[in-house]
Design an enzyme around this catalytic site. Structure first.
Site: not given
Ligand code: MEV
Length: 445
Positions: A83, A266, A380
């Site tokens: 990722e 996650k 991102h």
């Molecule tokens: C993406 O890989 C992880 C997030 O969704 C974690 C979060 O929302 O705290 C950005």
């Protein structure tokens, strides 16, 4: 060069230059780094010894998180993850935590739970009493099955007897607690379960059911704390105080809502798993244990929470069970996993667990800060643009140029990237023609 994880500009240099810098700061030979990673670190012949019906291997990006300091020591931390932005975000958050003194971590003894299920038990309390009376005998039988581990200082550390179900159909589950030292311990613990099961069934006057480790290894937890001064968290648009308020809101949201807690966790596991995979450890076991632990109160909750310290800093706390090994398993055979341990320079499995958990807290900090400020998509998508550029056929230096163009055009799609490639190619051919014409026109020196 002294051992440091501060390497400004690391992301700007070539892969070969990064390998050479890694070699400078860790003492691991640059050729070893290359040889352990080229081709994904694993050839098909070796992979054929791991699993069945092998056709080949499947490589993932191997990066290093920088700026990480745990218990006063600097680490460059290998991360295997597909990722975009996970490695950059963890490095960036670790840099902020560093200003507040780095991560402070502690870890339990490496004790795993071996479960032996006993069914058809008529009188559970009496069975329990007979098993506990035979404590020394069971410990000795268990230890005989893992004599190598006992010689290395590990072994059976205790017994727990639990009764599950109603009186009418009660079952007994015996937990044999095993100190696995630097091993993850699954095979050791399963051997103990199988060795003691028949005797336990005899004592319980019941039948042997399942004999297997528990992945909810809550005797083997790791805890990490960090403090981040408010000014370090500020953005162009928000003061540090405001960012802390936003992060406290995010924490509270995860504490109240399992739907949010799952995503919050996650983000934590983005950091933890990447280290777990890079070091050849079992990420499915890690995930199973983490999420079961997150639900231990009966409501699924966050593994990390955030508060404001009395001095006004942001204070983070993370706890999760983590069964990681630095010996045995995949580690023996996967060159990239061995390399990861060399780059980290860890002494034991506990130290590795504290680093992996610190990366979990760093990843969480990066995510909640981004969510509480600009939103996650800005950073991102900028990084995602690079993979989109590659998917559209960009190679080498073109990747960064195409990525920059599609971010600027707010069109981060493969079609957008193809258009950008065509536009760049066209601009270059025009420049070439222009260059030739101007050469012709230029006066001789
Ligand atoms: C993406 O890989 C992880 C997030 O969704 C974690 C979060 O929302 O705290 C950005």
């Amino acid at each position: 060069m002294a051992r440091t994880s501060r390497l400004p500009g690391f992301y700007k240099v070539t892969v070969d230059q990064r390998r050479s810098l890694m070699s400078d700061v860790t003492g691991v030979d640059a050729n070893t780094i290359g040889a352990s990673l080229d081709g994904g670190g694993l050839d098909a012949e070796t992979a054929d010894k791991f699993v069945e019906n092998v056709l080949g291997t499947y490589a993932l990006p191997y990066g290093v998180a920088l700026n990480v300091r745990v218990n006063g020591r600097d680490y460059v931390v290998p991360m295997v993850v597909e990722e975009p932005s996970v490695v950059a975000a963890a490095s960036n958050a670790a840099k902020m935590v560093r200003v507040g003194g780095g991560f402070k971590a502690d870890v339990d003894a490496p004790v795993m739970i071996s479960q032996i299920q006993l069914t058809s038990v008529k009188d559970a309390p009496a069975a329990r009493a007979r098993i506990m009376a035979a404590y020394e005998e069971i410990v000795a039988v268990g230890n005989r099955a893992i004599s190598g581990l006992v010689a290395r200082g590990g072994g059976v550390r205790g017994l727990e007897v639990r009764t599950l179900g109603s009186a009418a159909d009660a079952m007994i589950v015996v937990h044999v607690l095993v100190d696995c030292r630097d091993a993850m311990g699954a095979n050791l613990v399963n051997s103990v379960a199988e060795a003691v099961a028949d005797r336990l069934a005899e004592l319980a006057n019941g039948k042997v059911g399942l004999r297997i480790l528990s992945n909810l290894c809550d005797q083997r937890c790791v805890r990490v704390r960090c403090l981040v001064p408010a000014d370090v968290l500020a953005t162009d648009d928000m003061s540090g105080e405001e960012v802390i308020d936003g992060i406290l809101n995010a924490s509270r949201f995860a504490e109240l809502d399992p739907y949010r807690a799952a995503t919050h966790n996650k983000g934590i596991m983005n950091g933890v798993d990447a280290v777990v995979i890079a070091t050849g450890n079992d990420w499915r076991a890690t995930e199973a244990g983490a999420h079961a632990f997150a639900a231990r109160s009966g409501q699924y909750g966050p593994l990390a929470i955030w508060r404001r310290s009395e001095a006004g800093e942001l204070a983070g706390f993370l706890e999760l069970p983590l069964a990681l090994g630095t010996v045995g398993g995949t580690l023996r055979v996967h060159p990239a996993a061995r390399l990861s341990l060399e780059l980290l320079g860890v002494q034991d499995a506990g130290e590795l667990a504290m680093i992996a958990a610190s990366l979990g807290l760093a990843s969480n900090l990066a995510a909640v800060r981004a969510l509480a400020t600009d939103g996650i998509q800005r950073g991102h998508m900028a990084l995602h643009a690079r993979s989109v550029a590659v998917a559209a056929g960009a190679v080498g230096k073109l990747v960064e140029r195409v990525a920059a163009l599609i971010v600027e055009a707010r069109d981060i799609t493969v079609e957008g990237a193809r258009r950008a490639i065509d536009a760049l190619a066209h601009a270059e051919s025009v420049a070439d023609v222009g260059g030739q014409m101007s050469t012709k026109k230029a006066p001789s020196p």
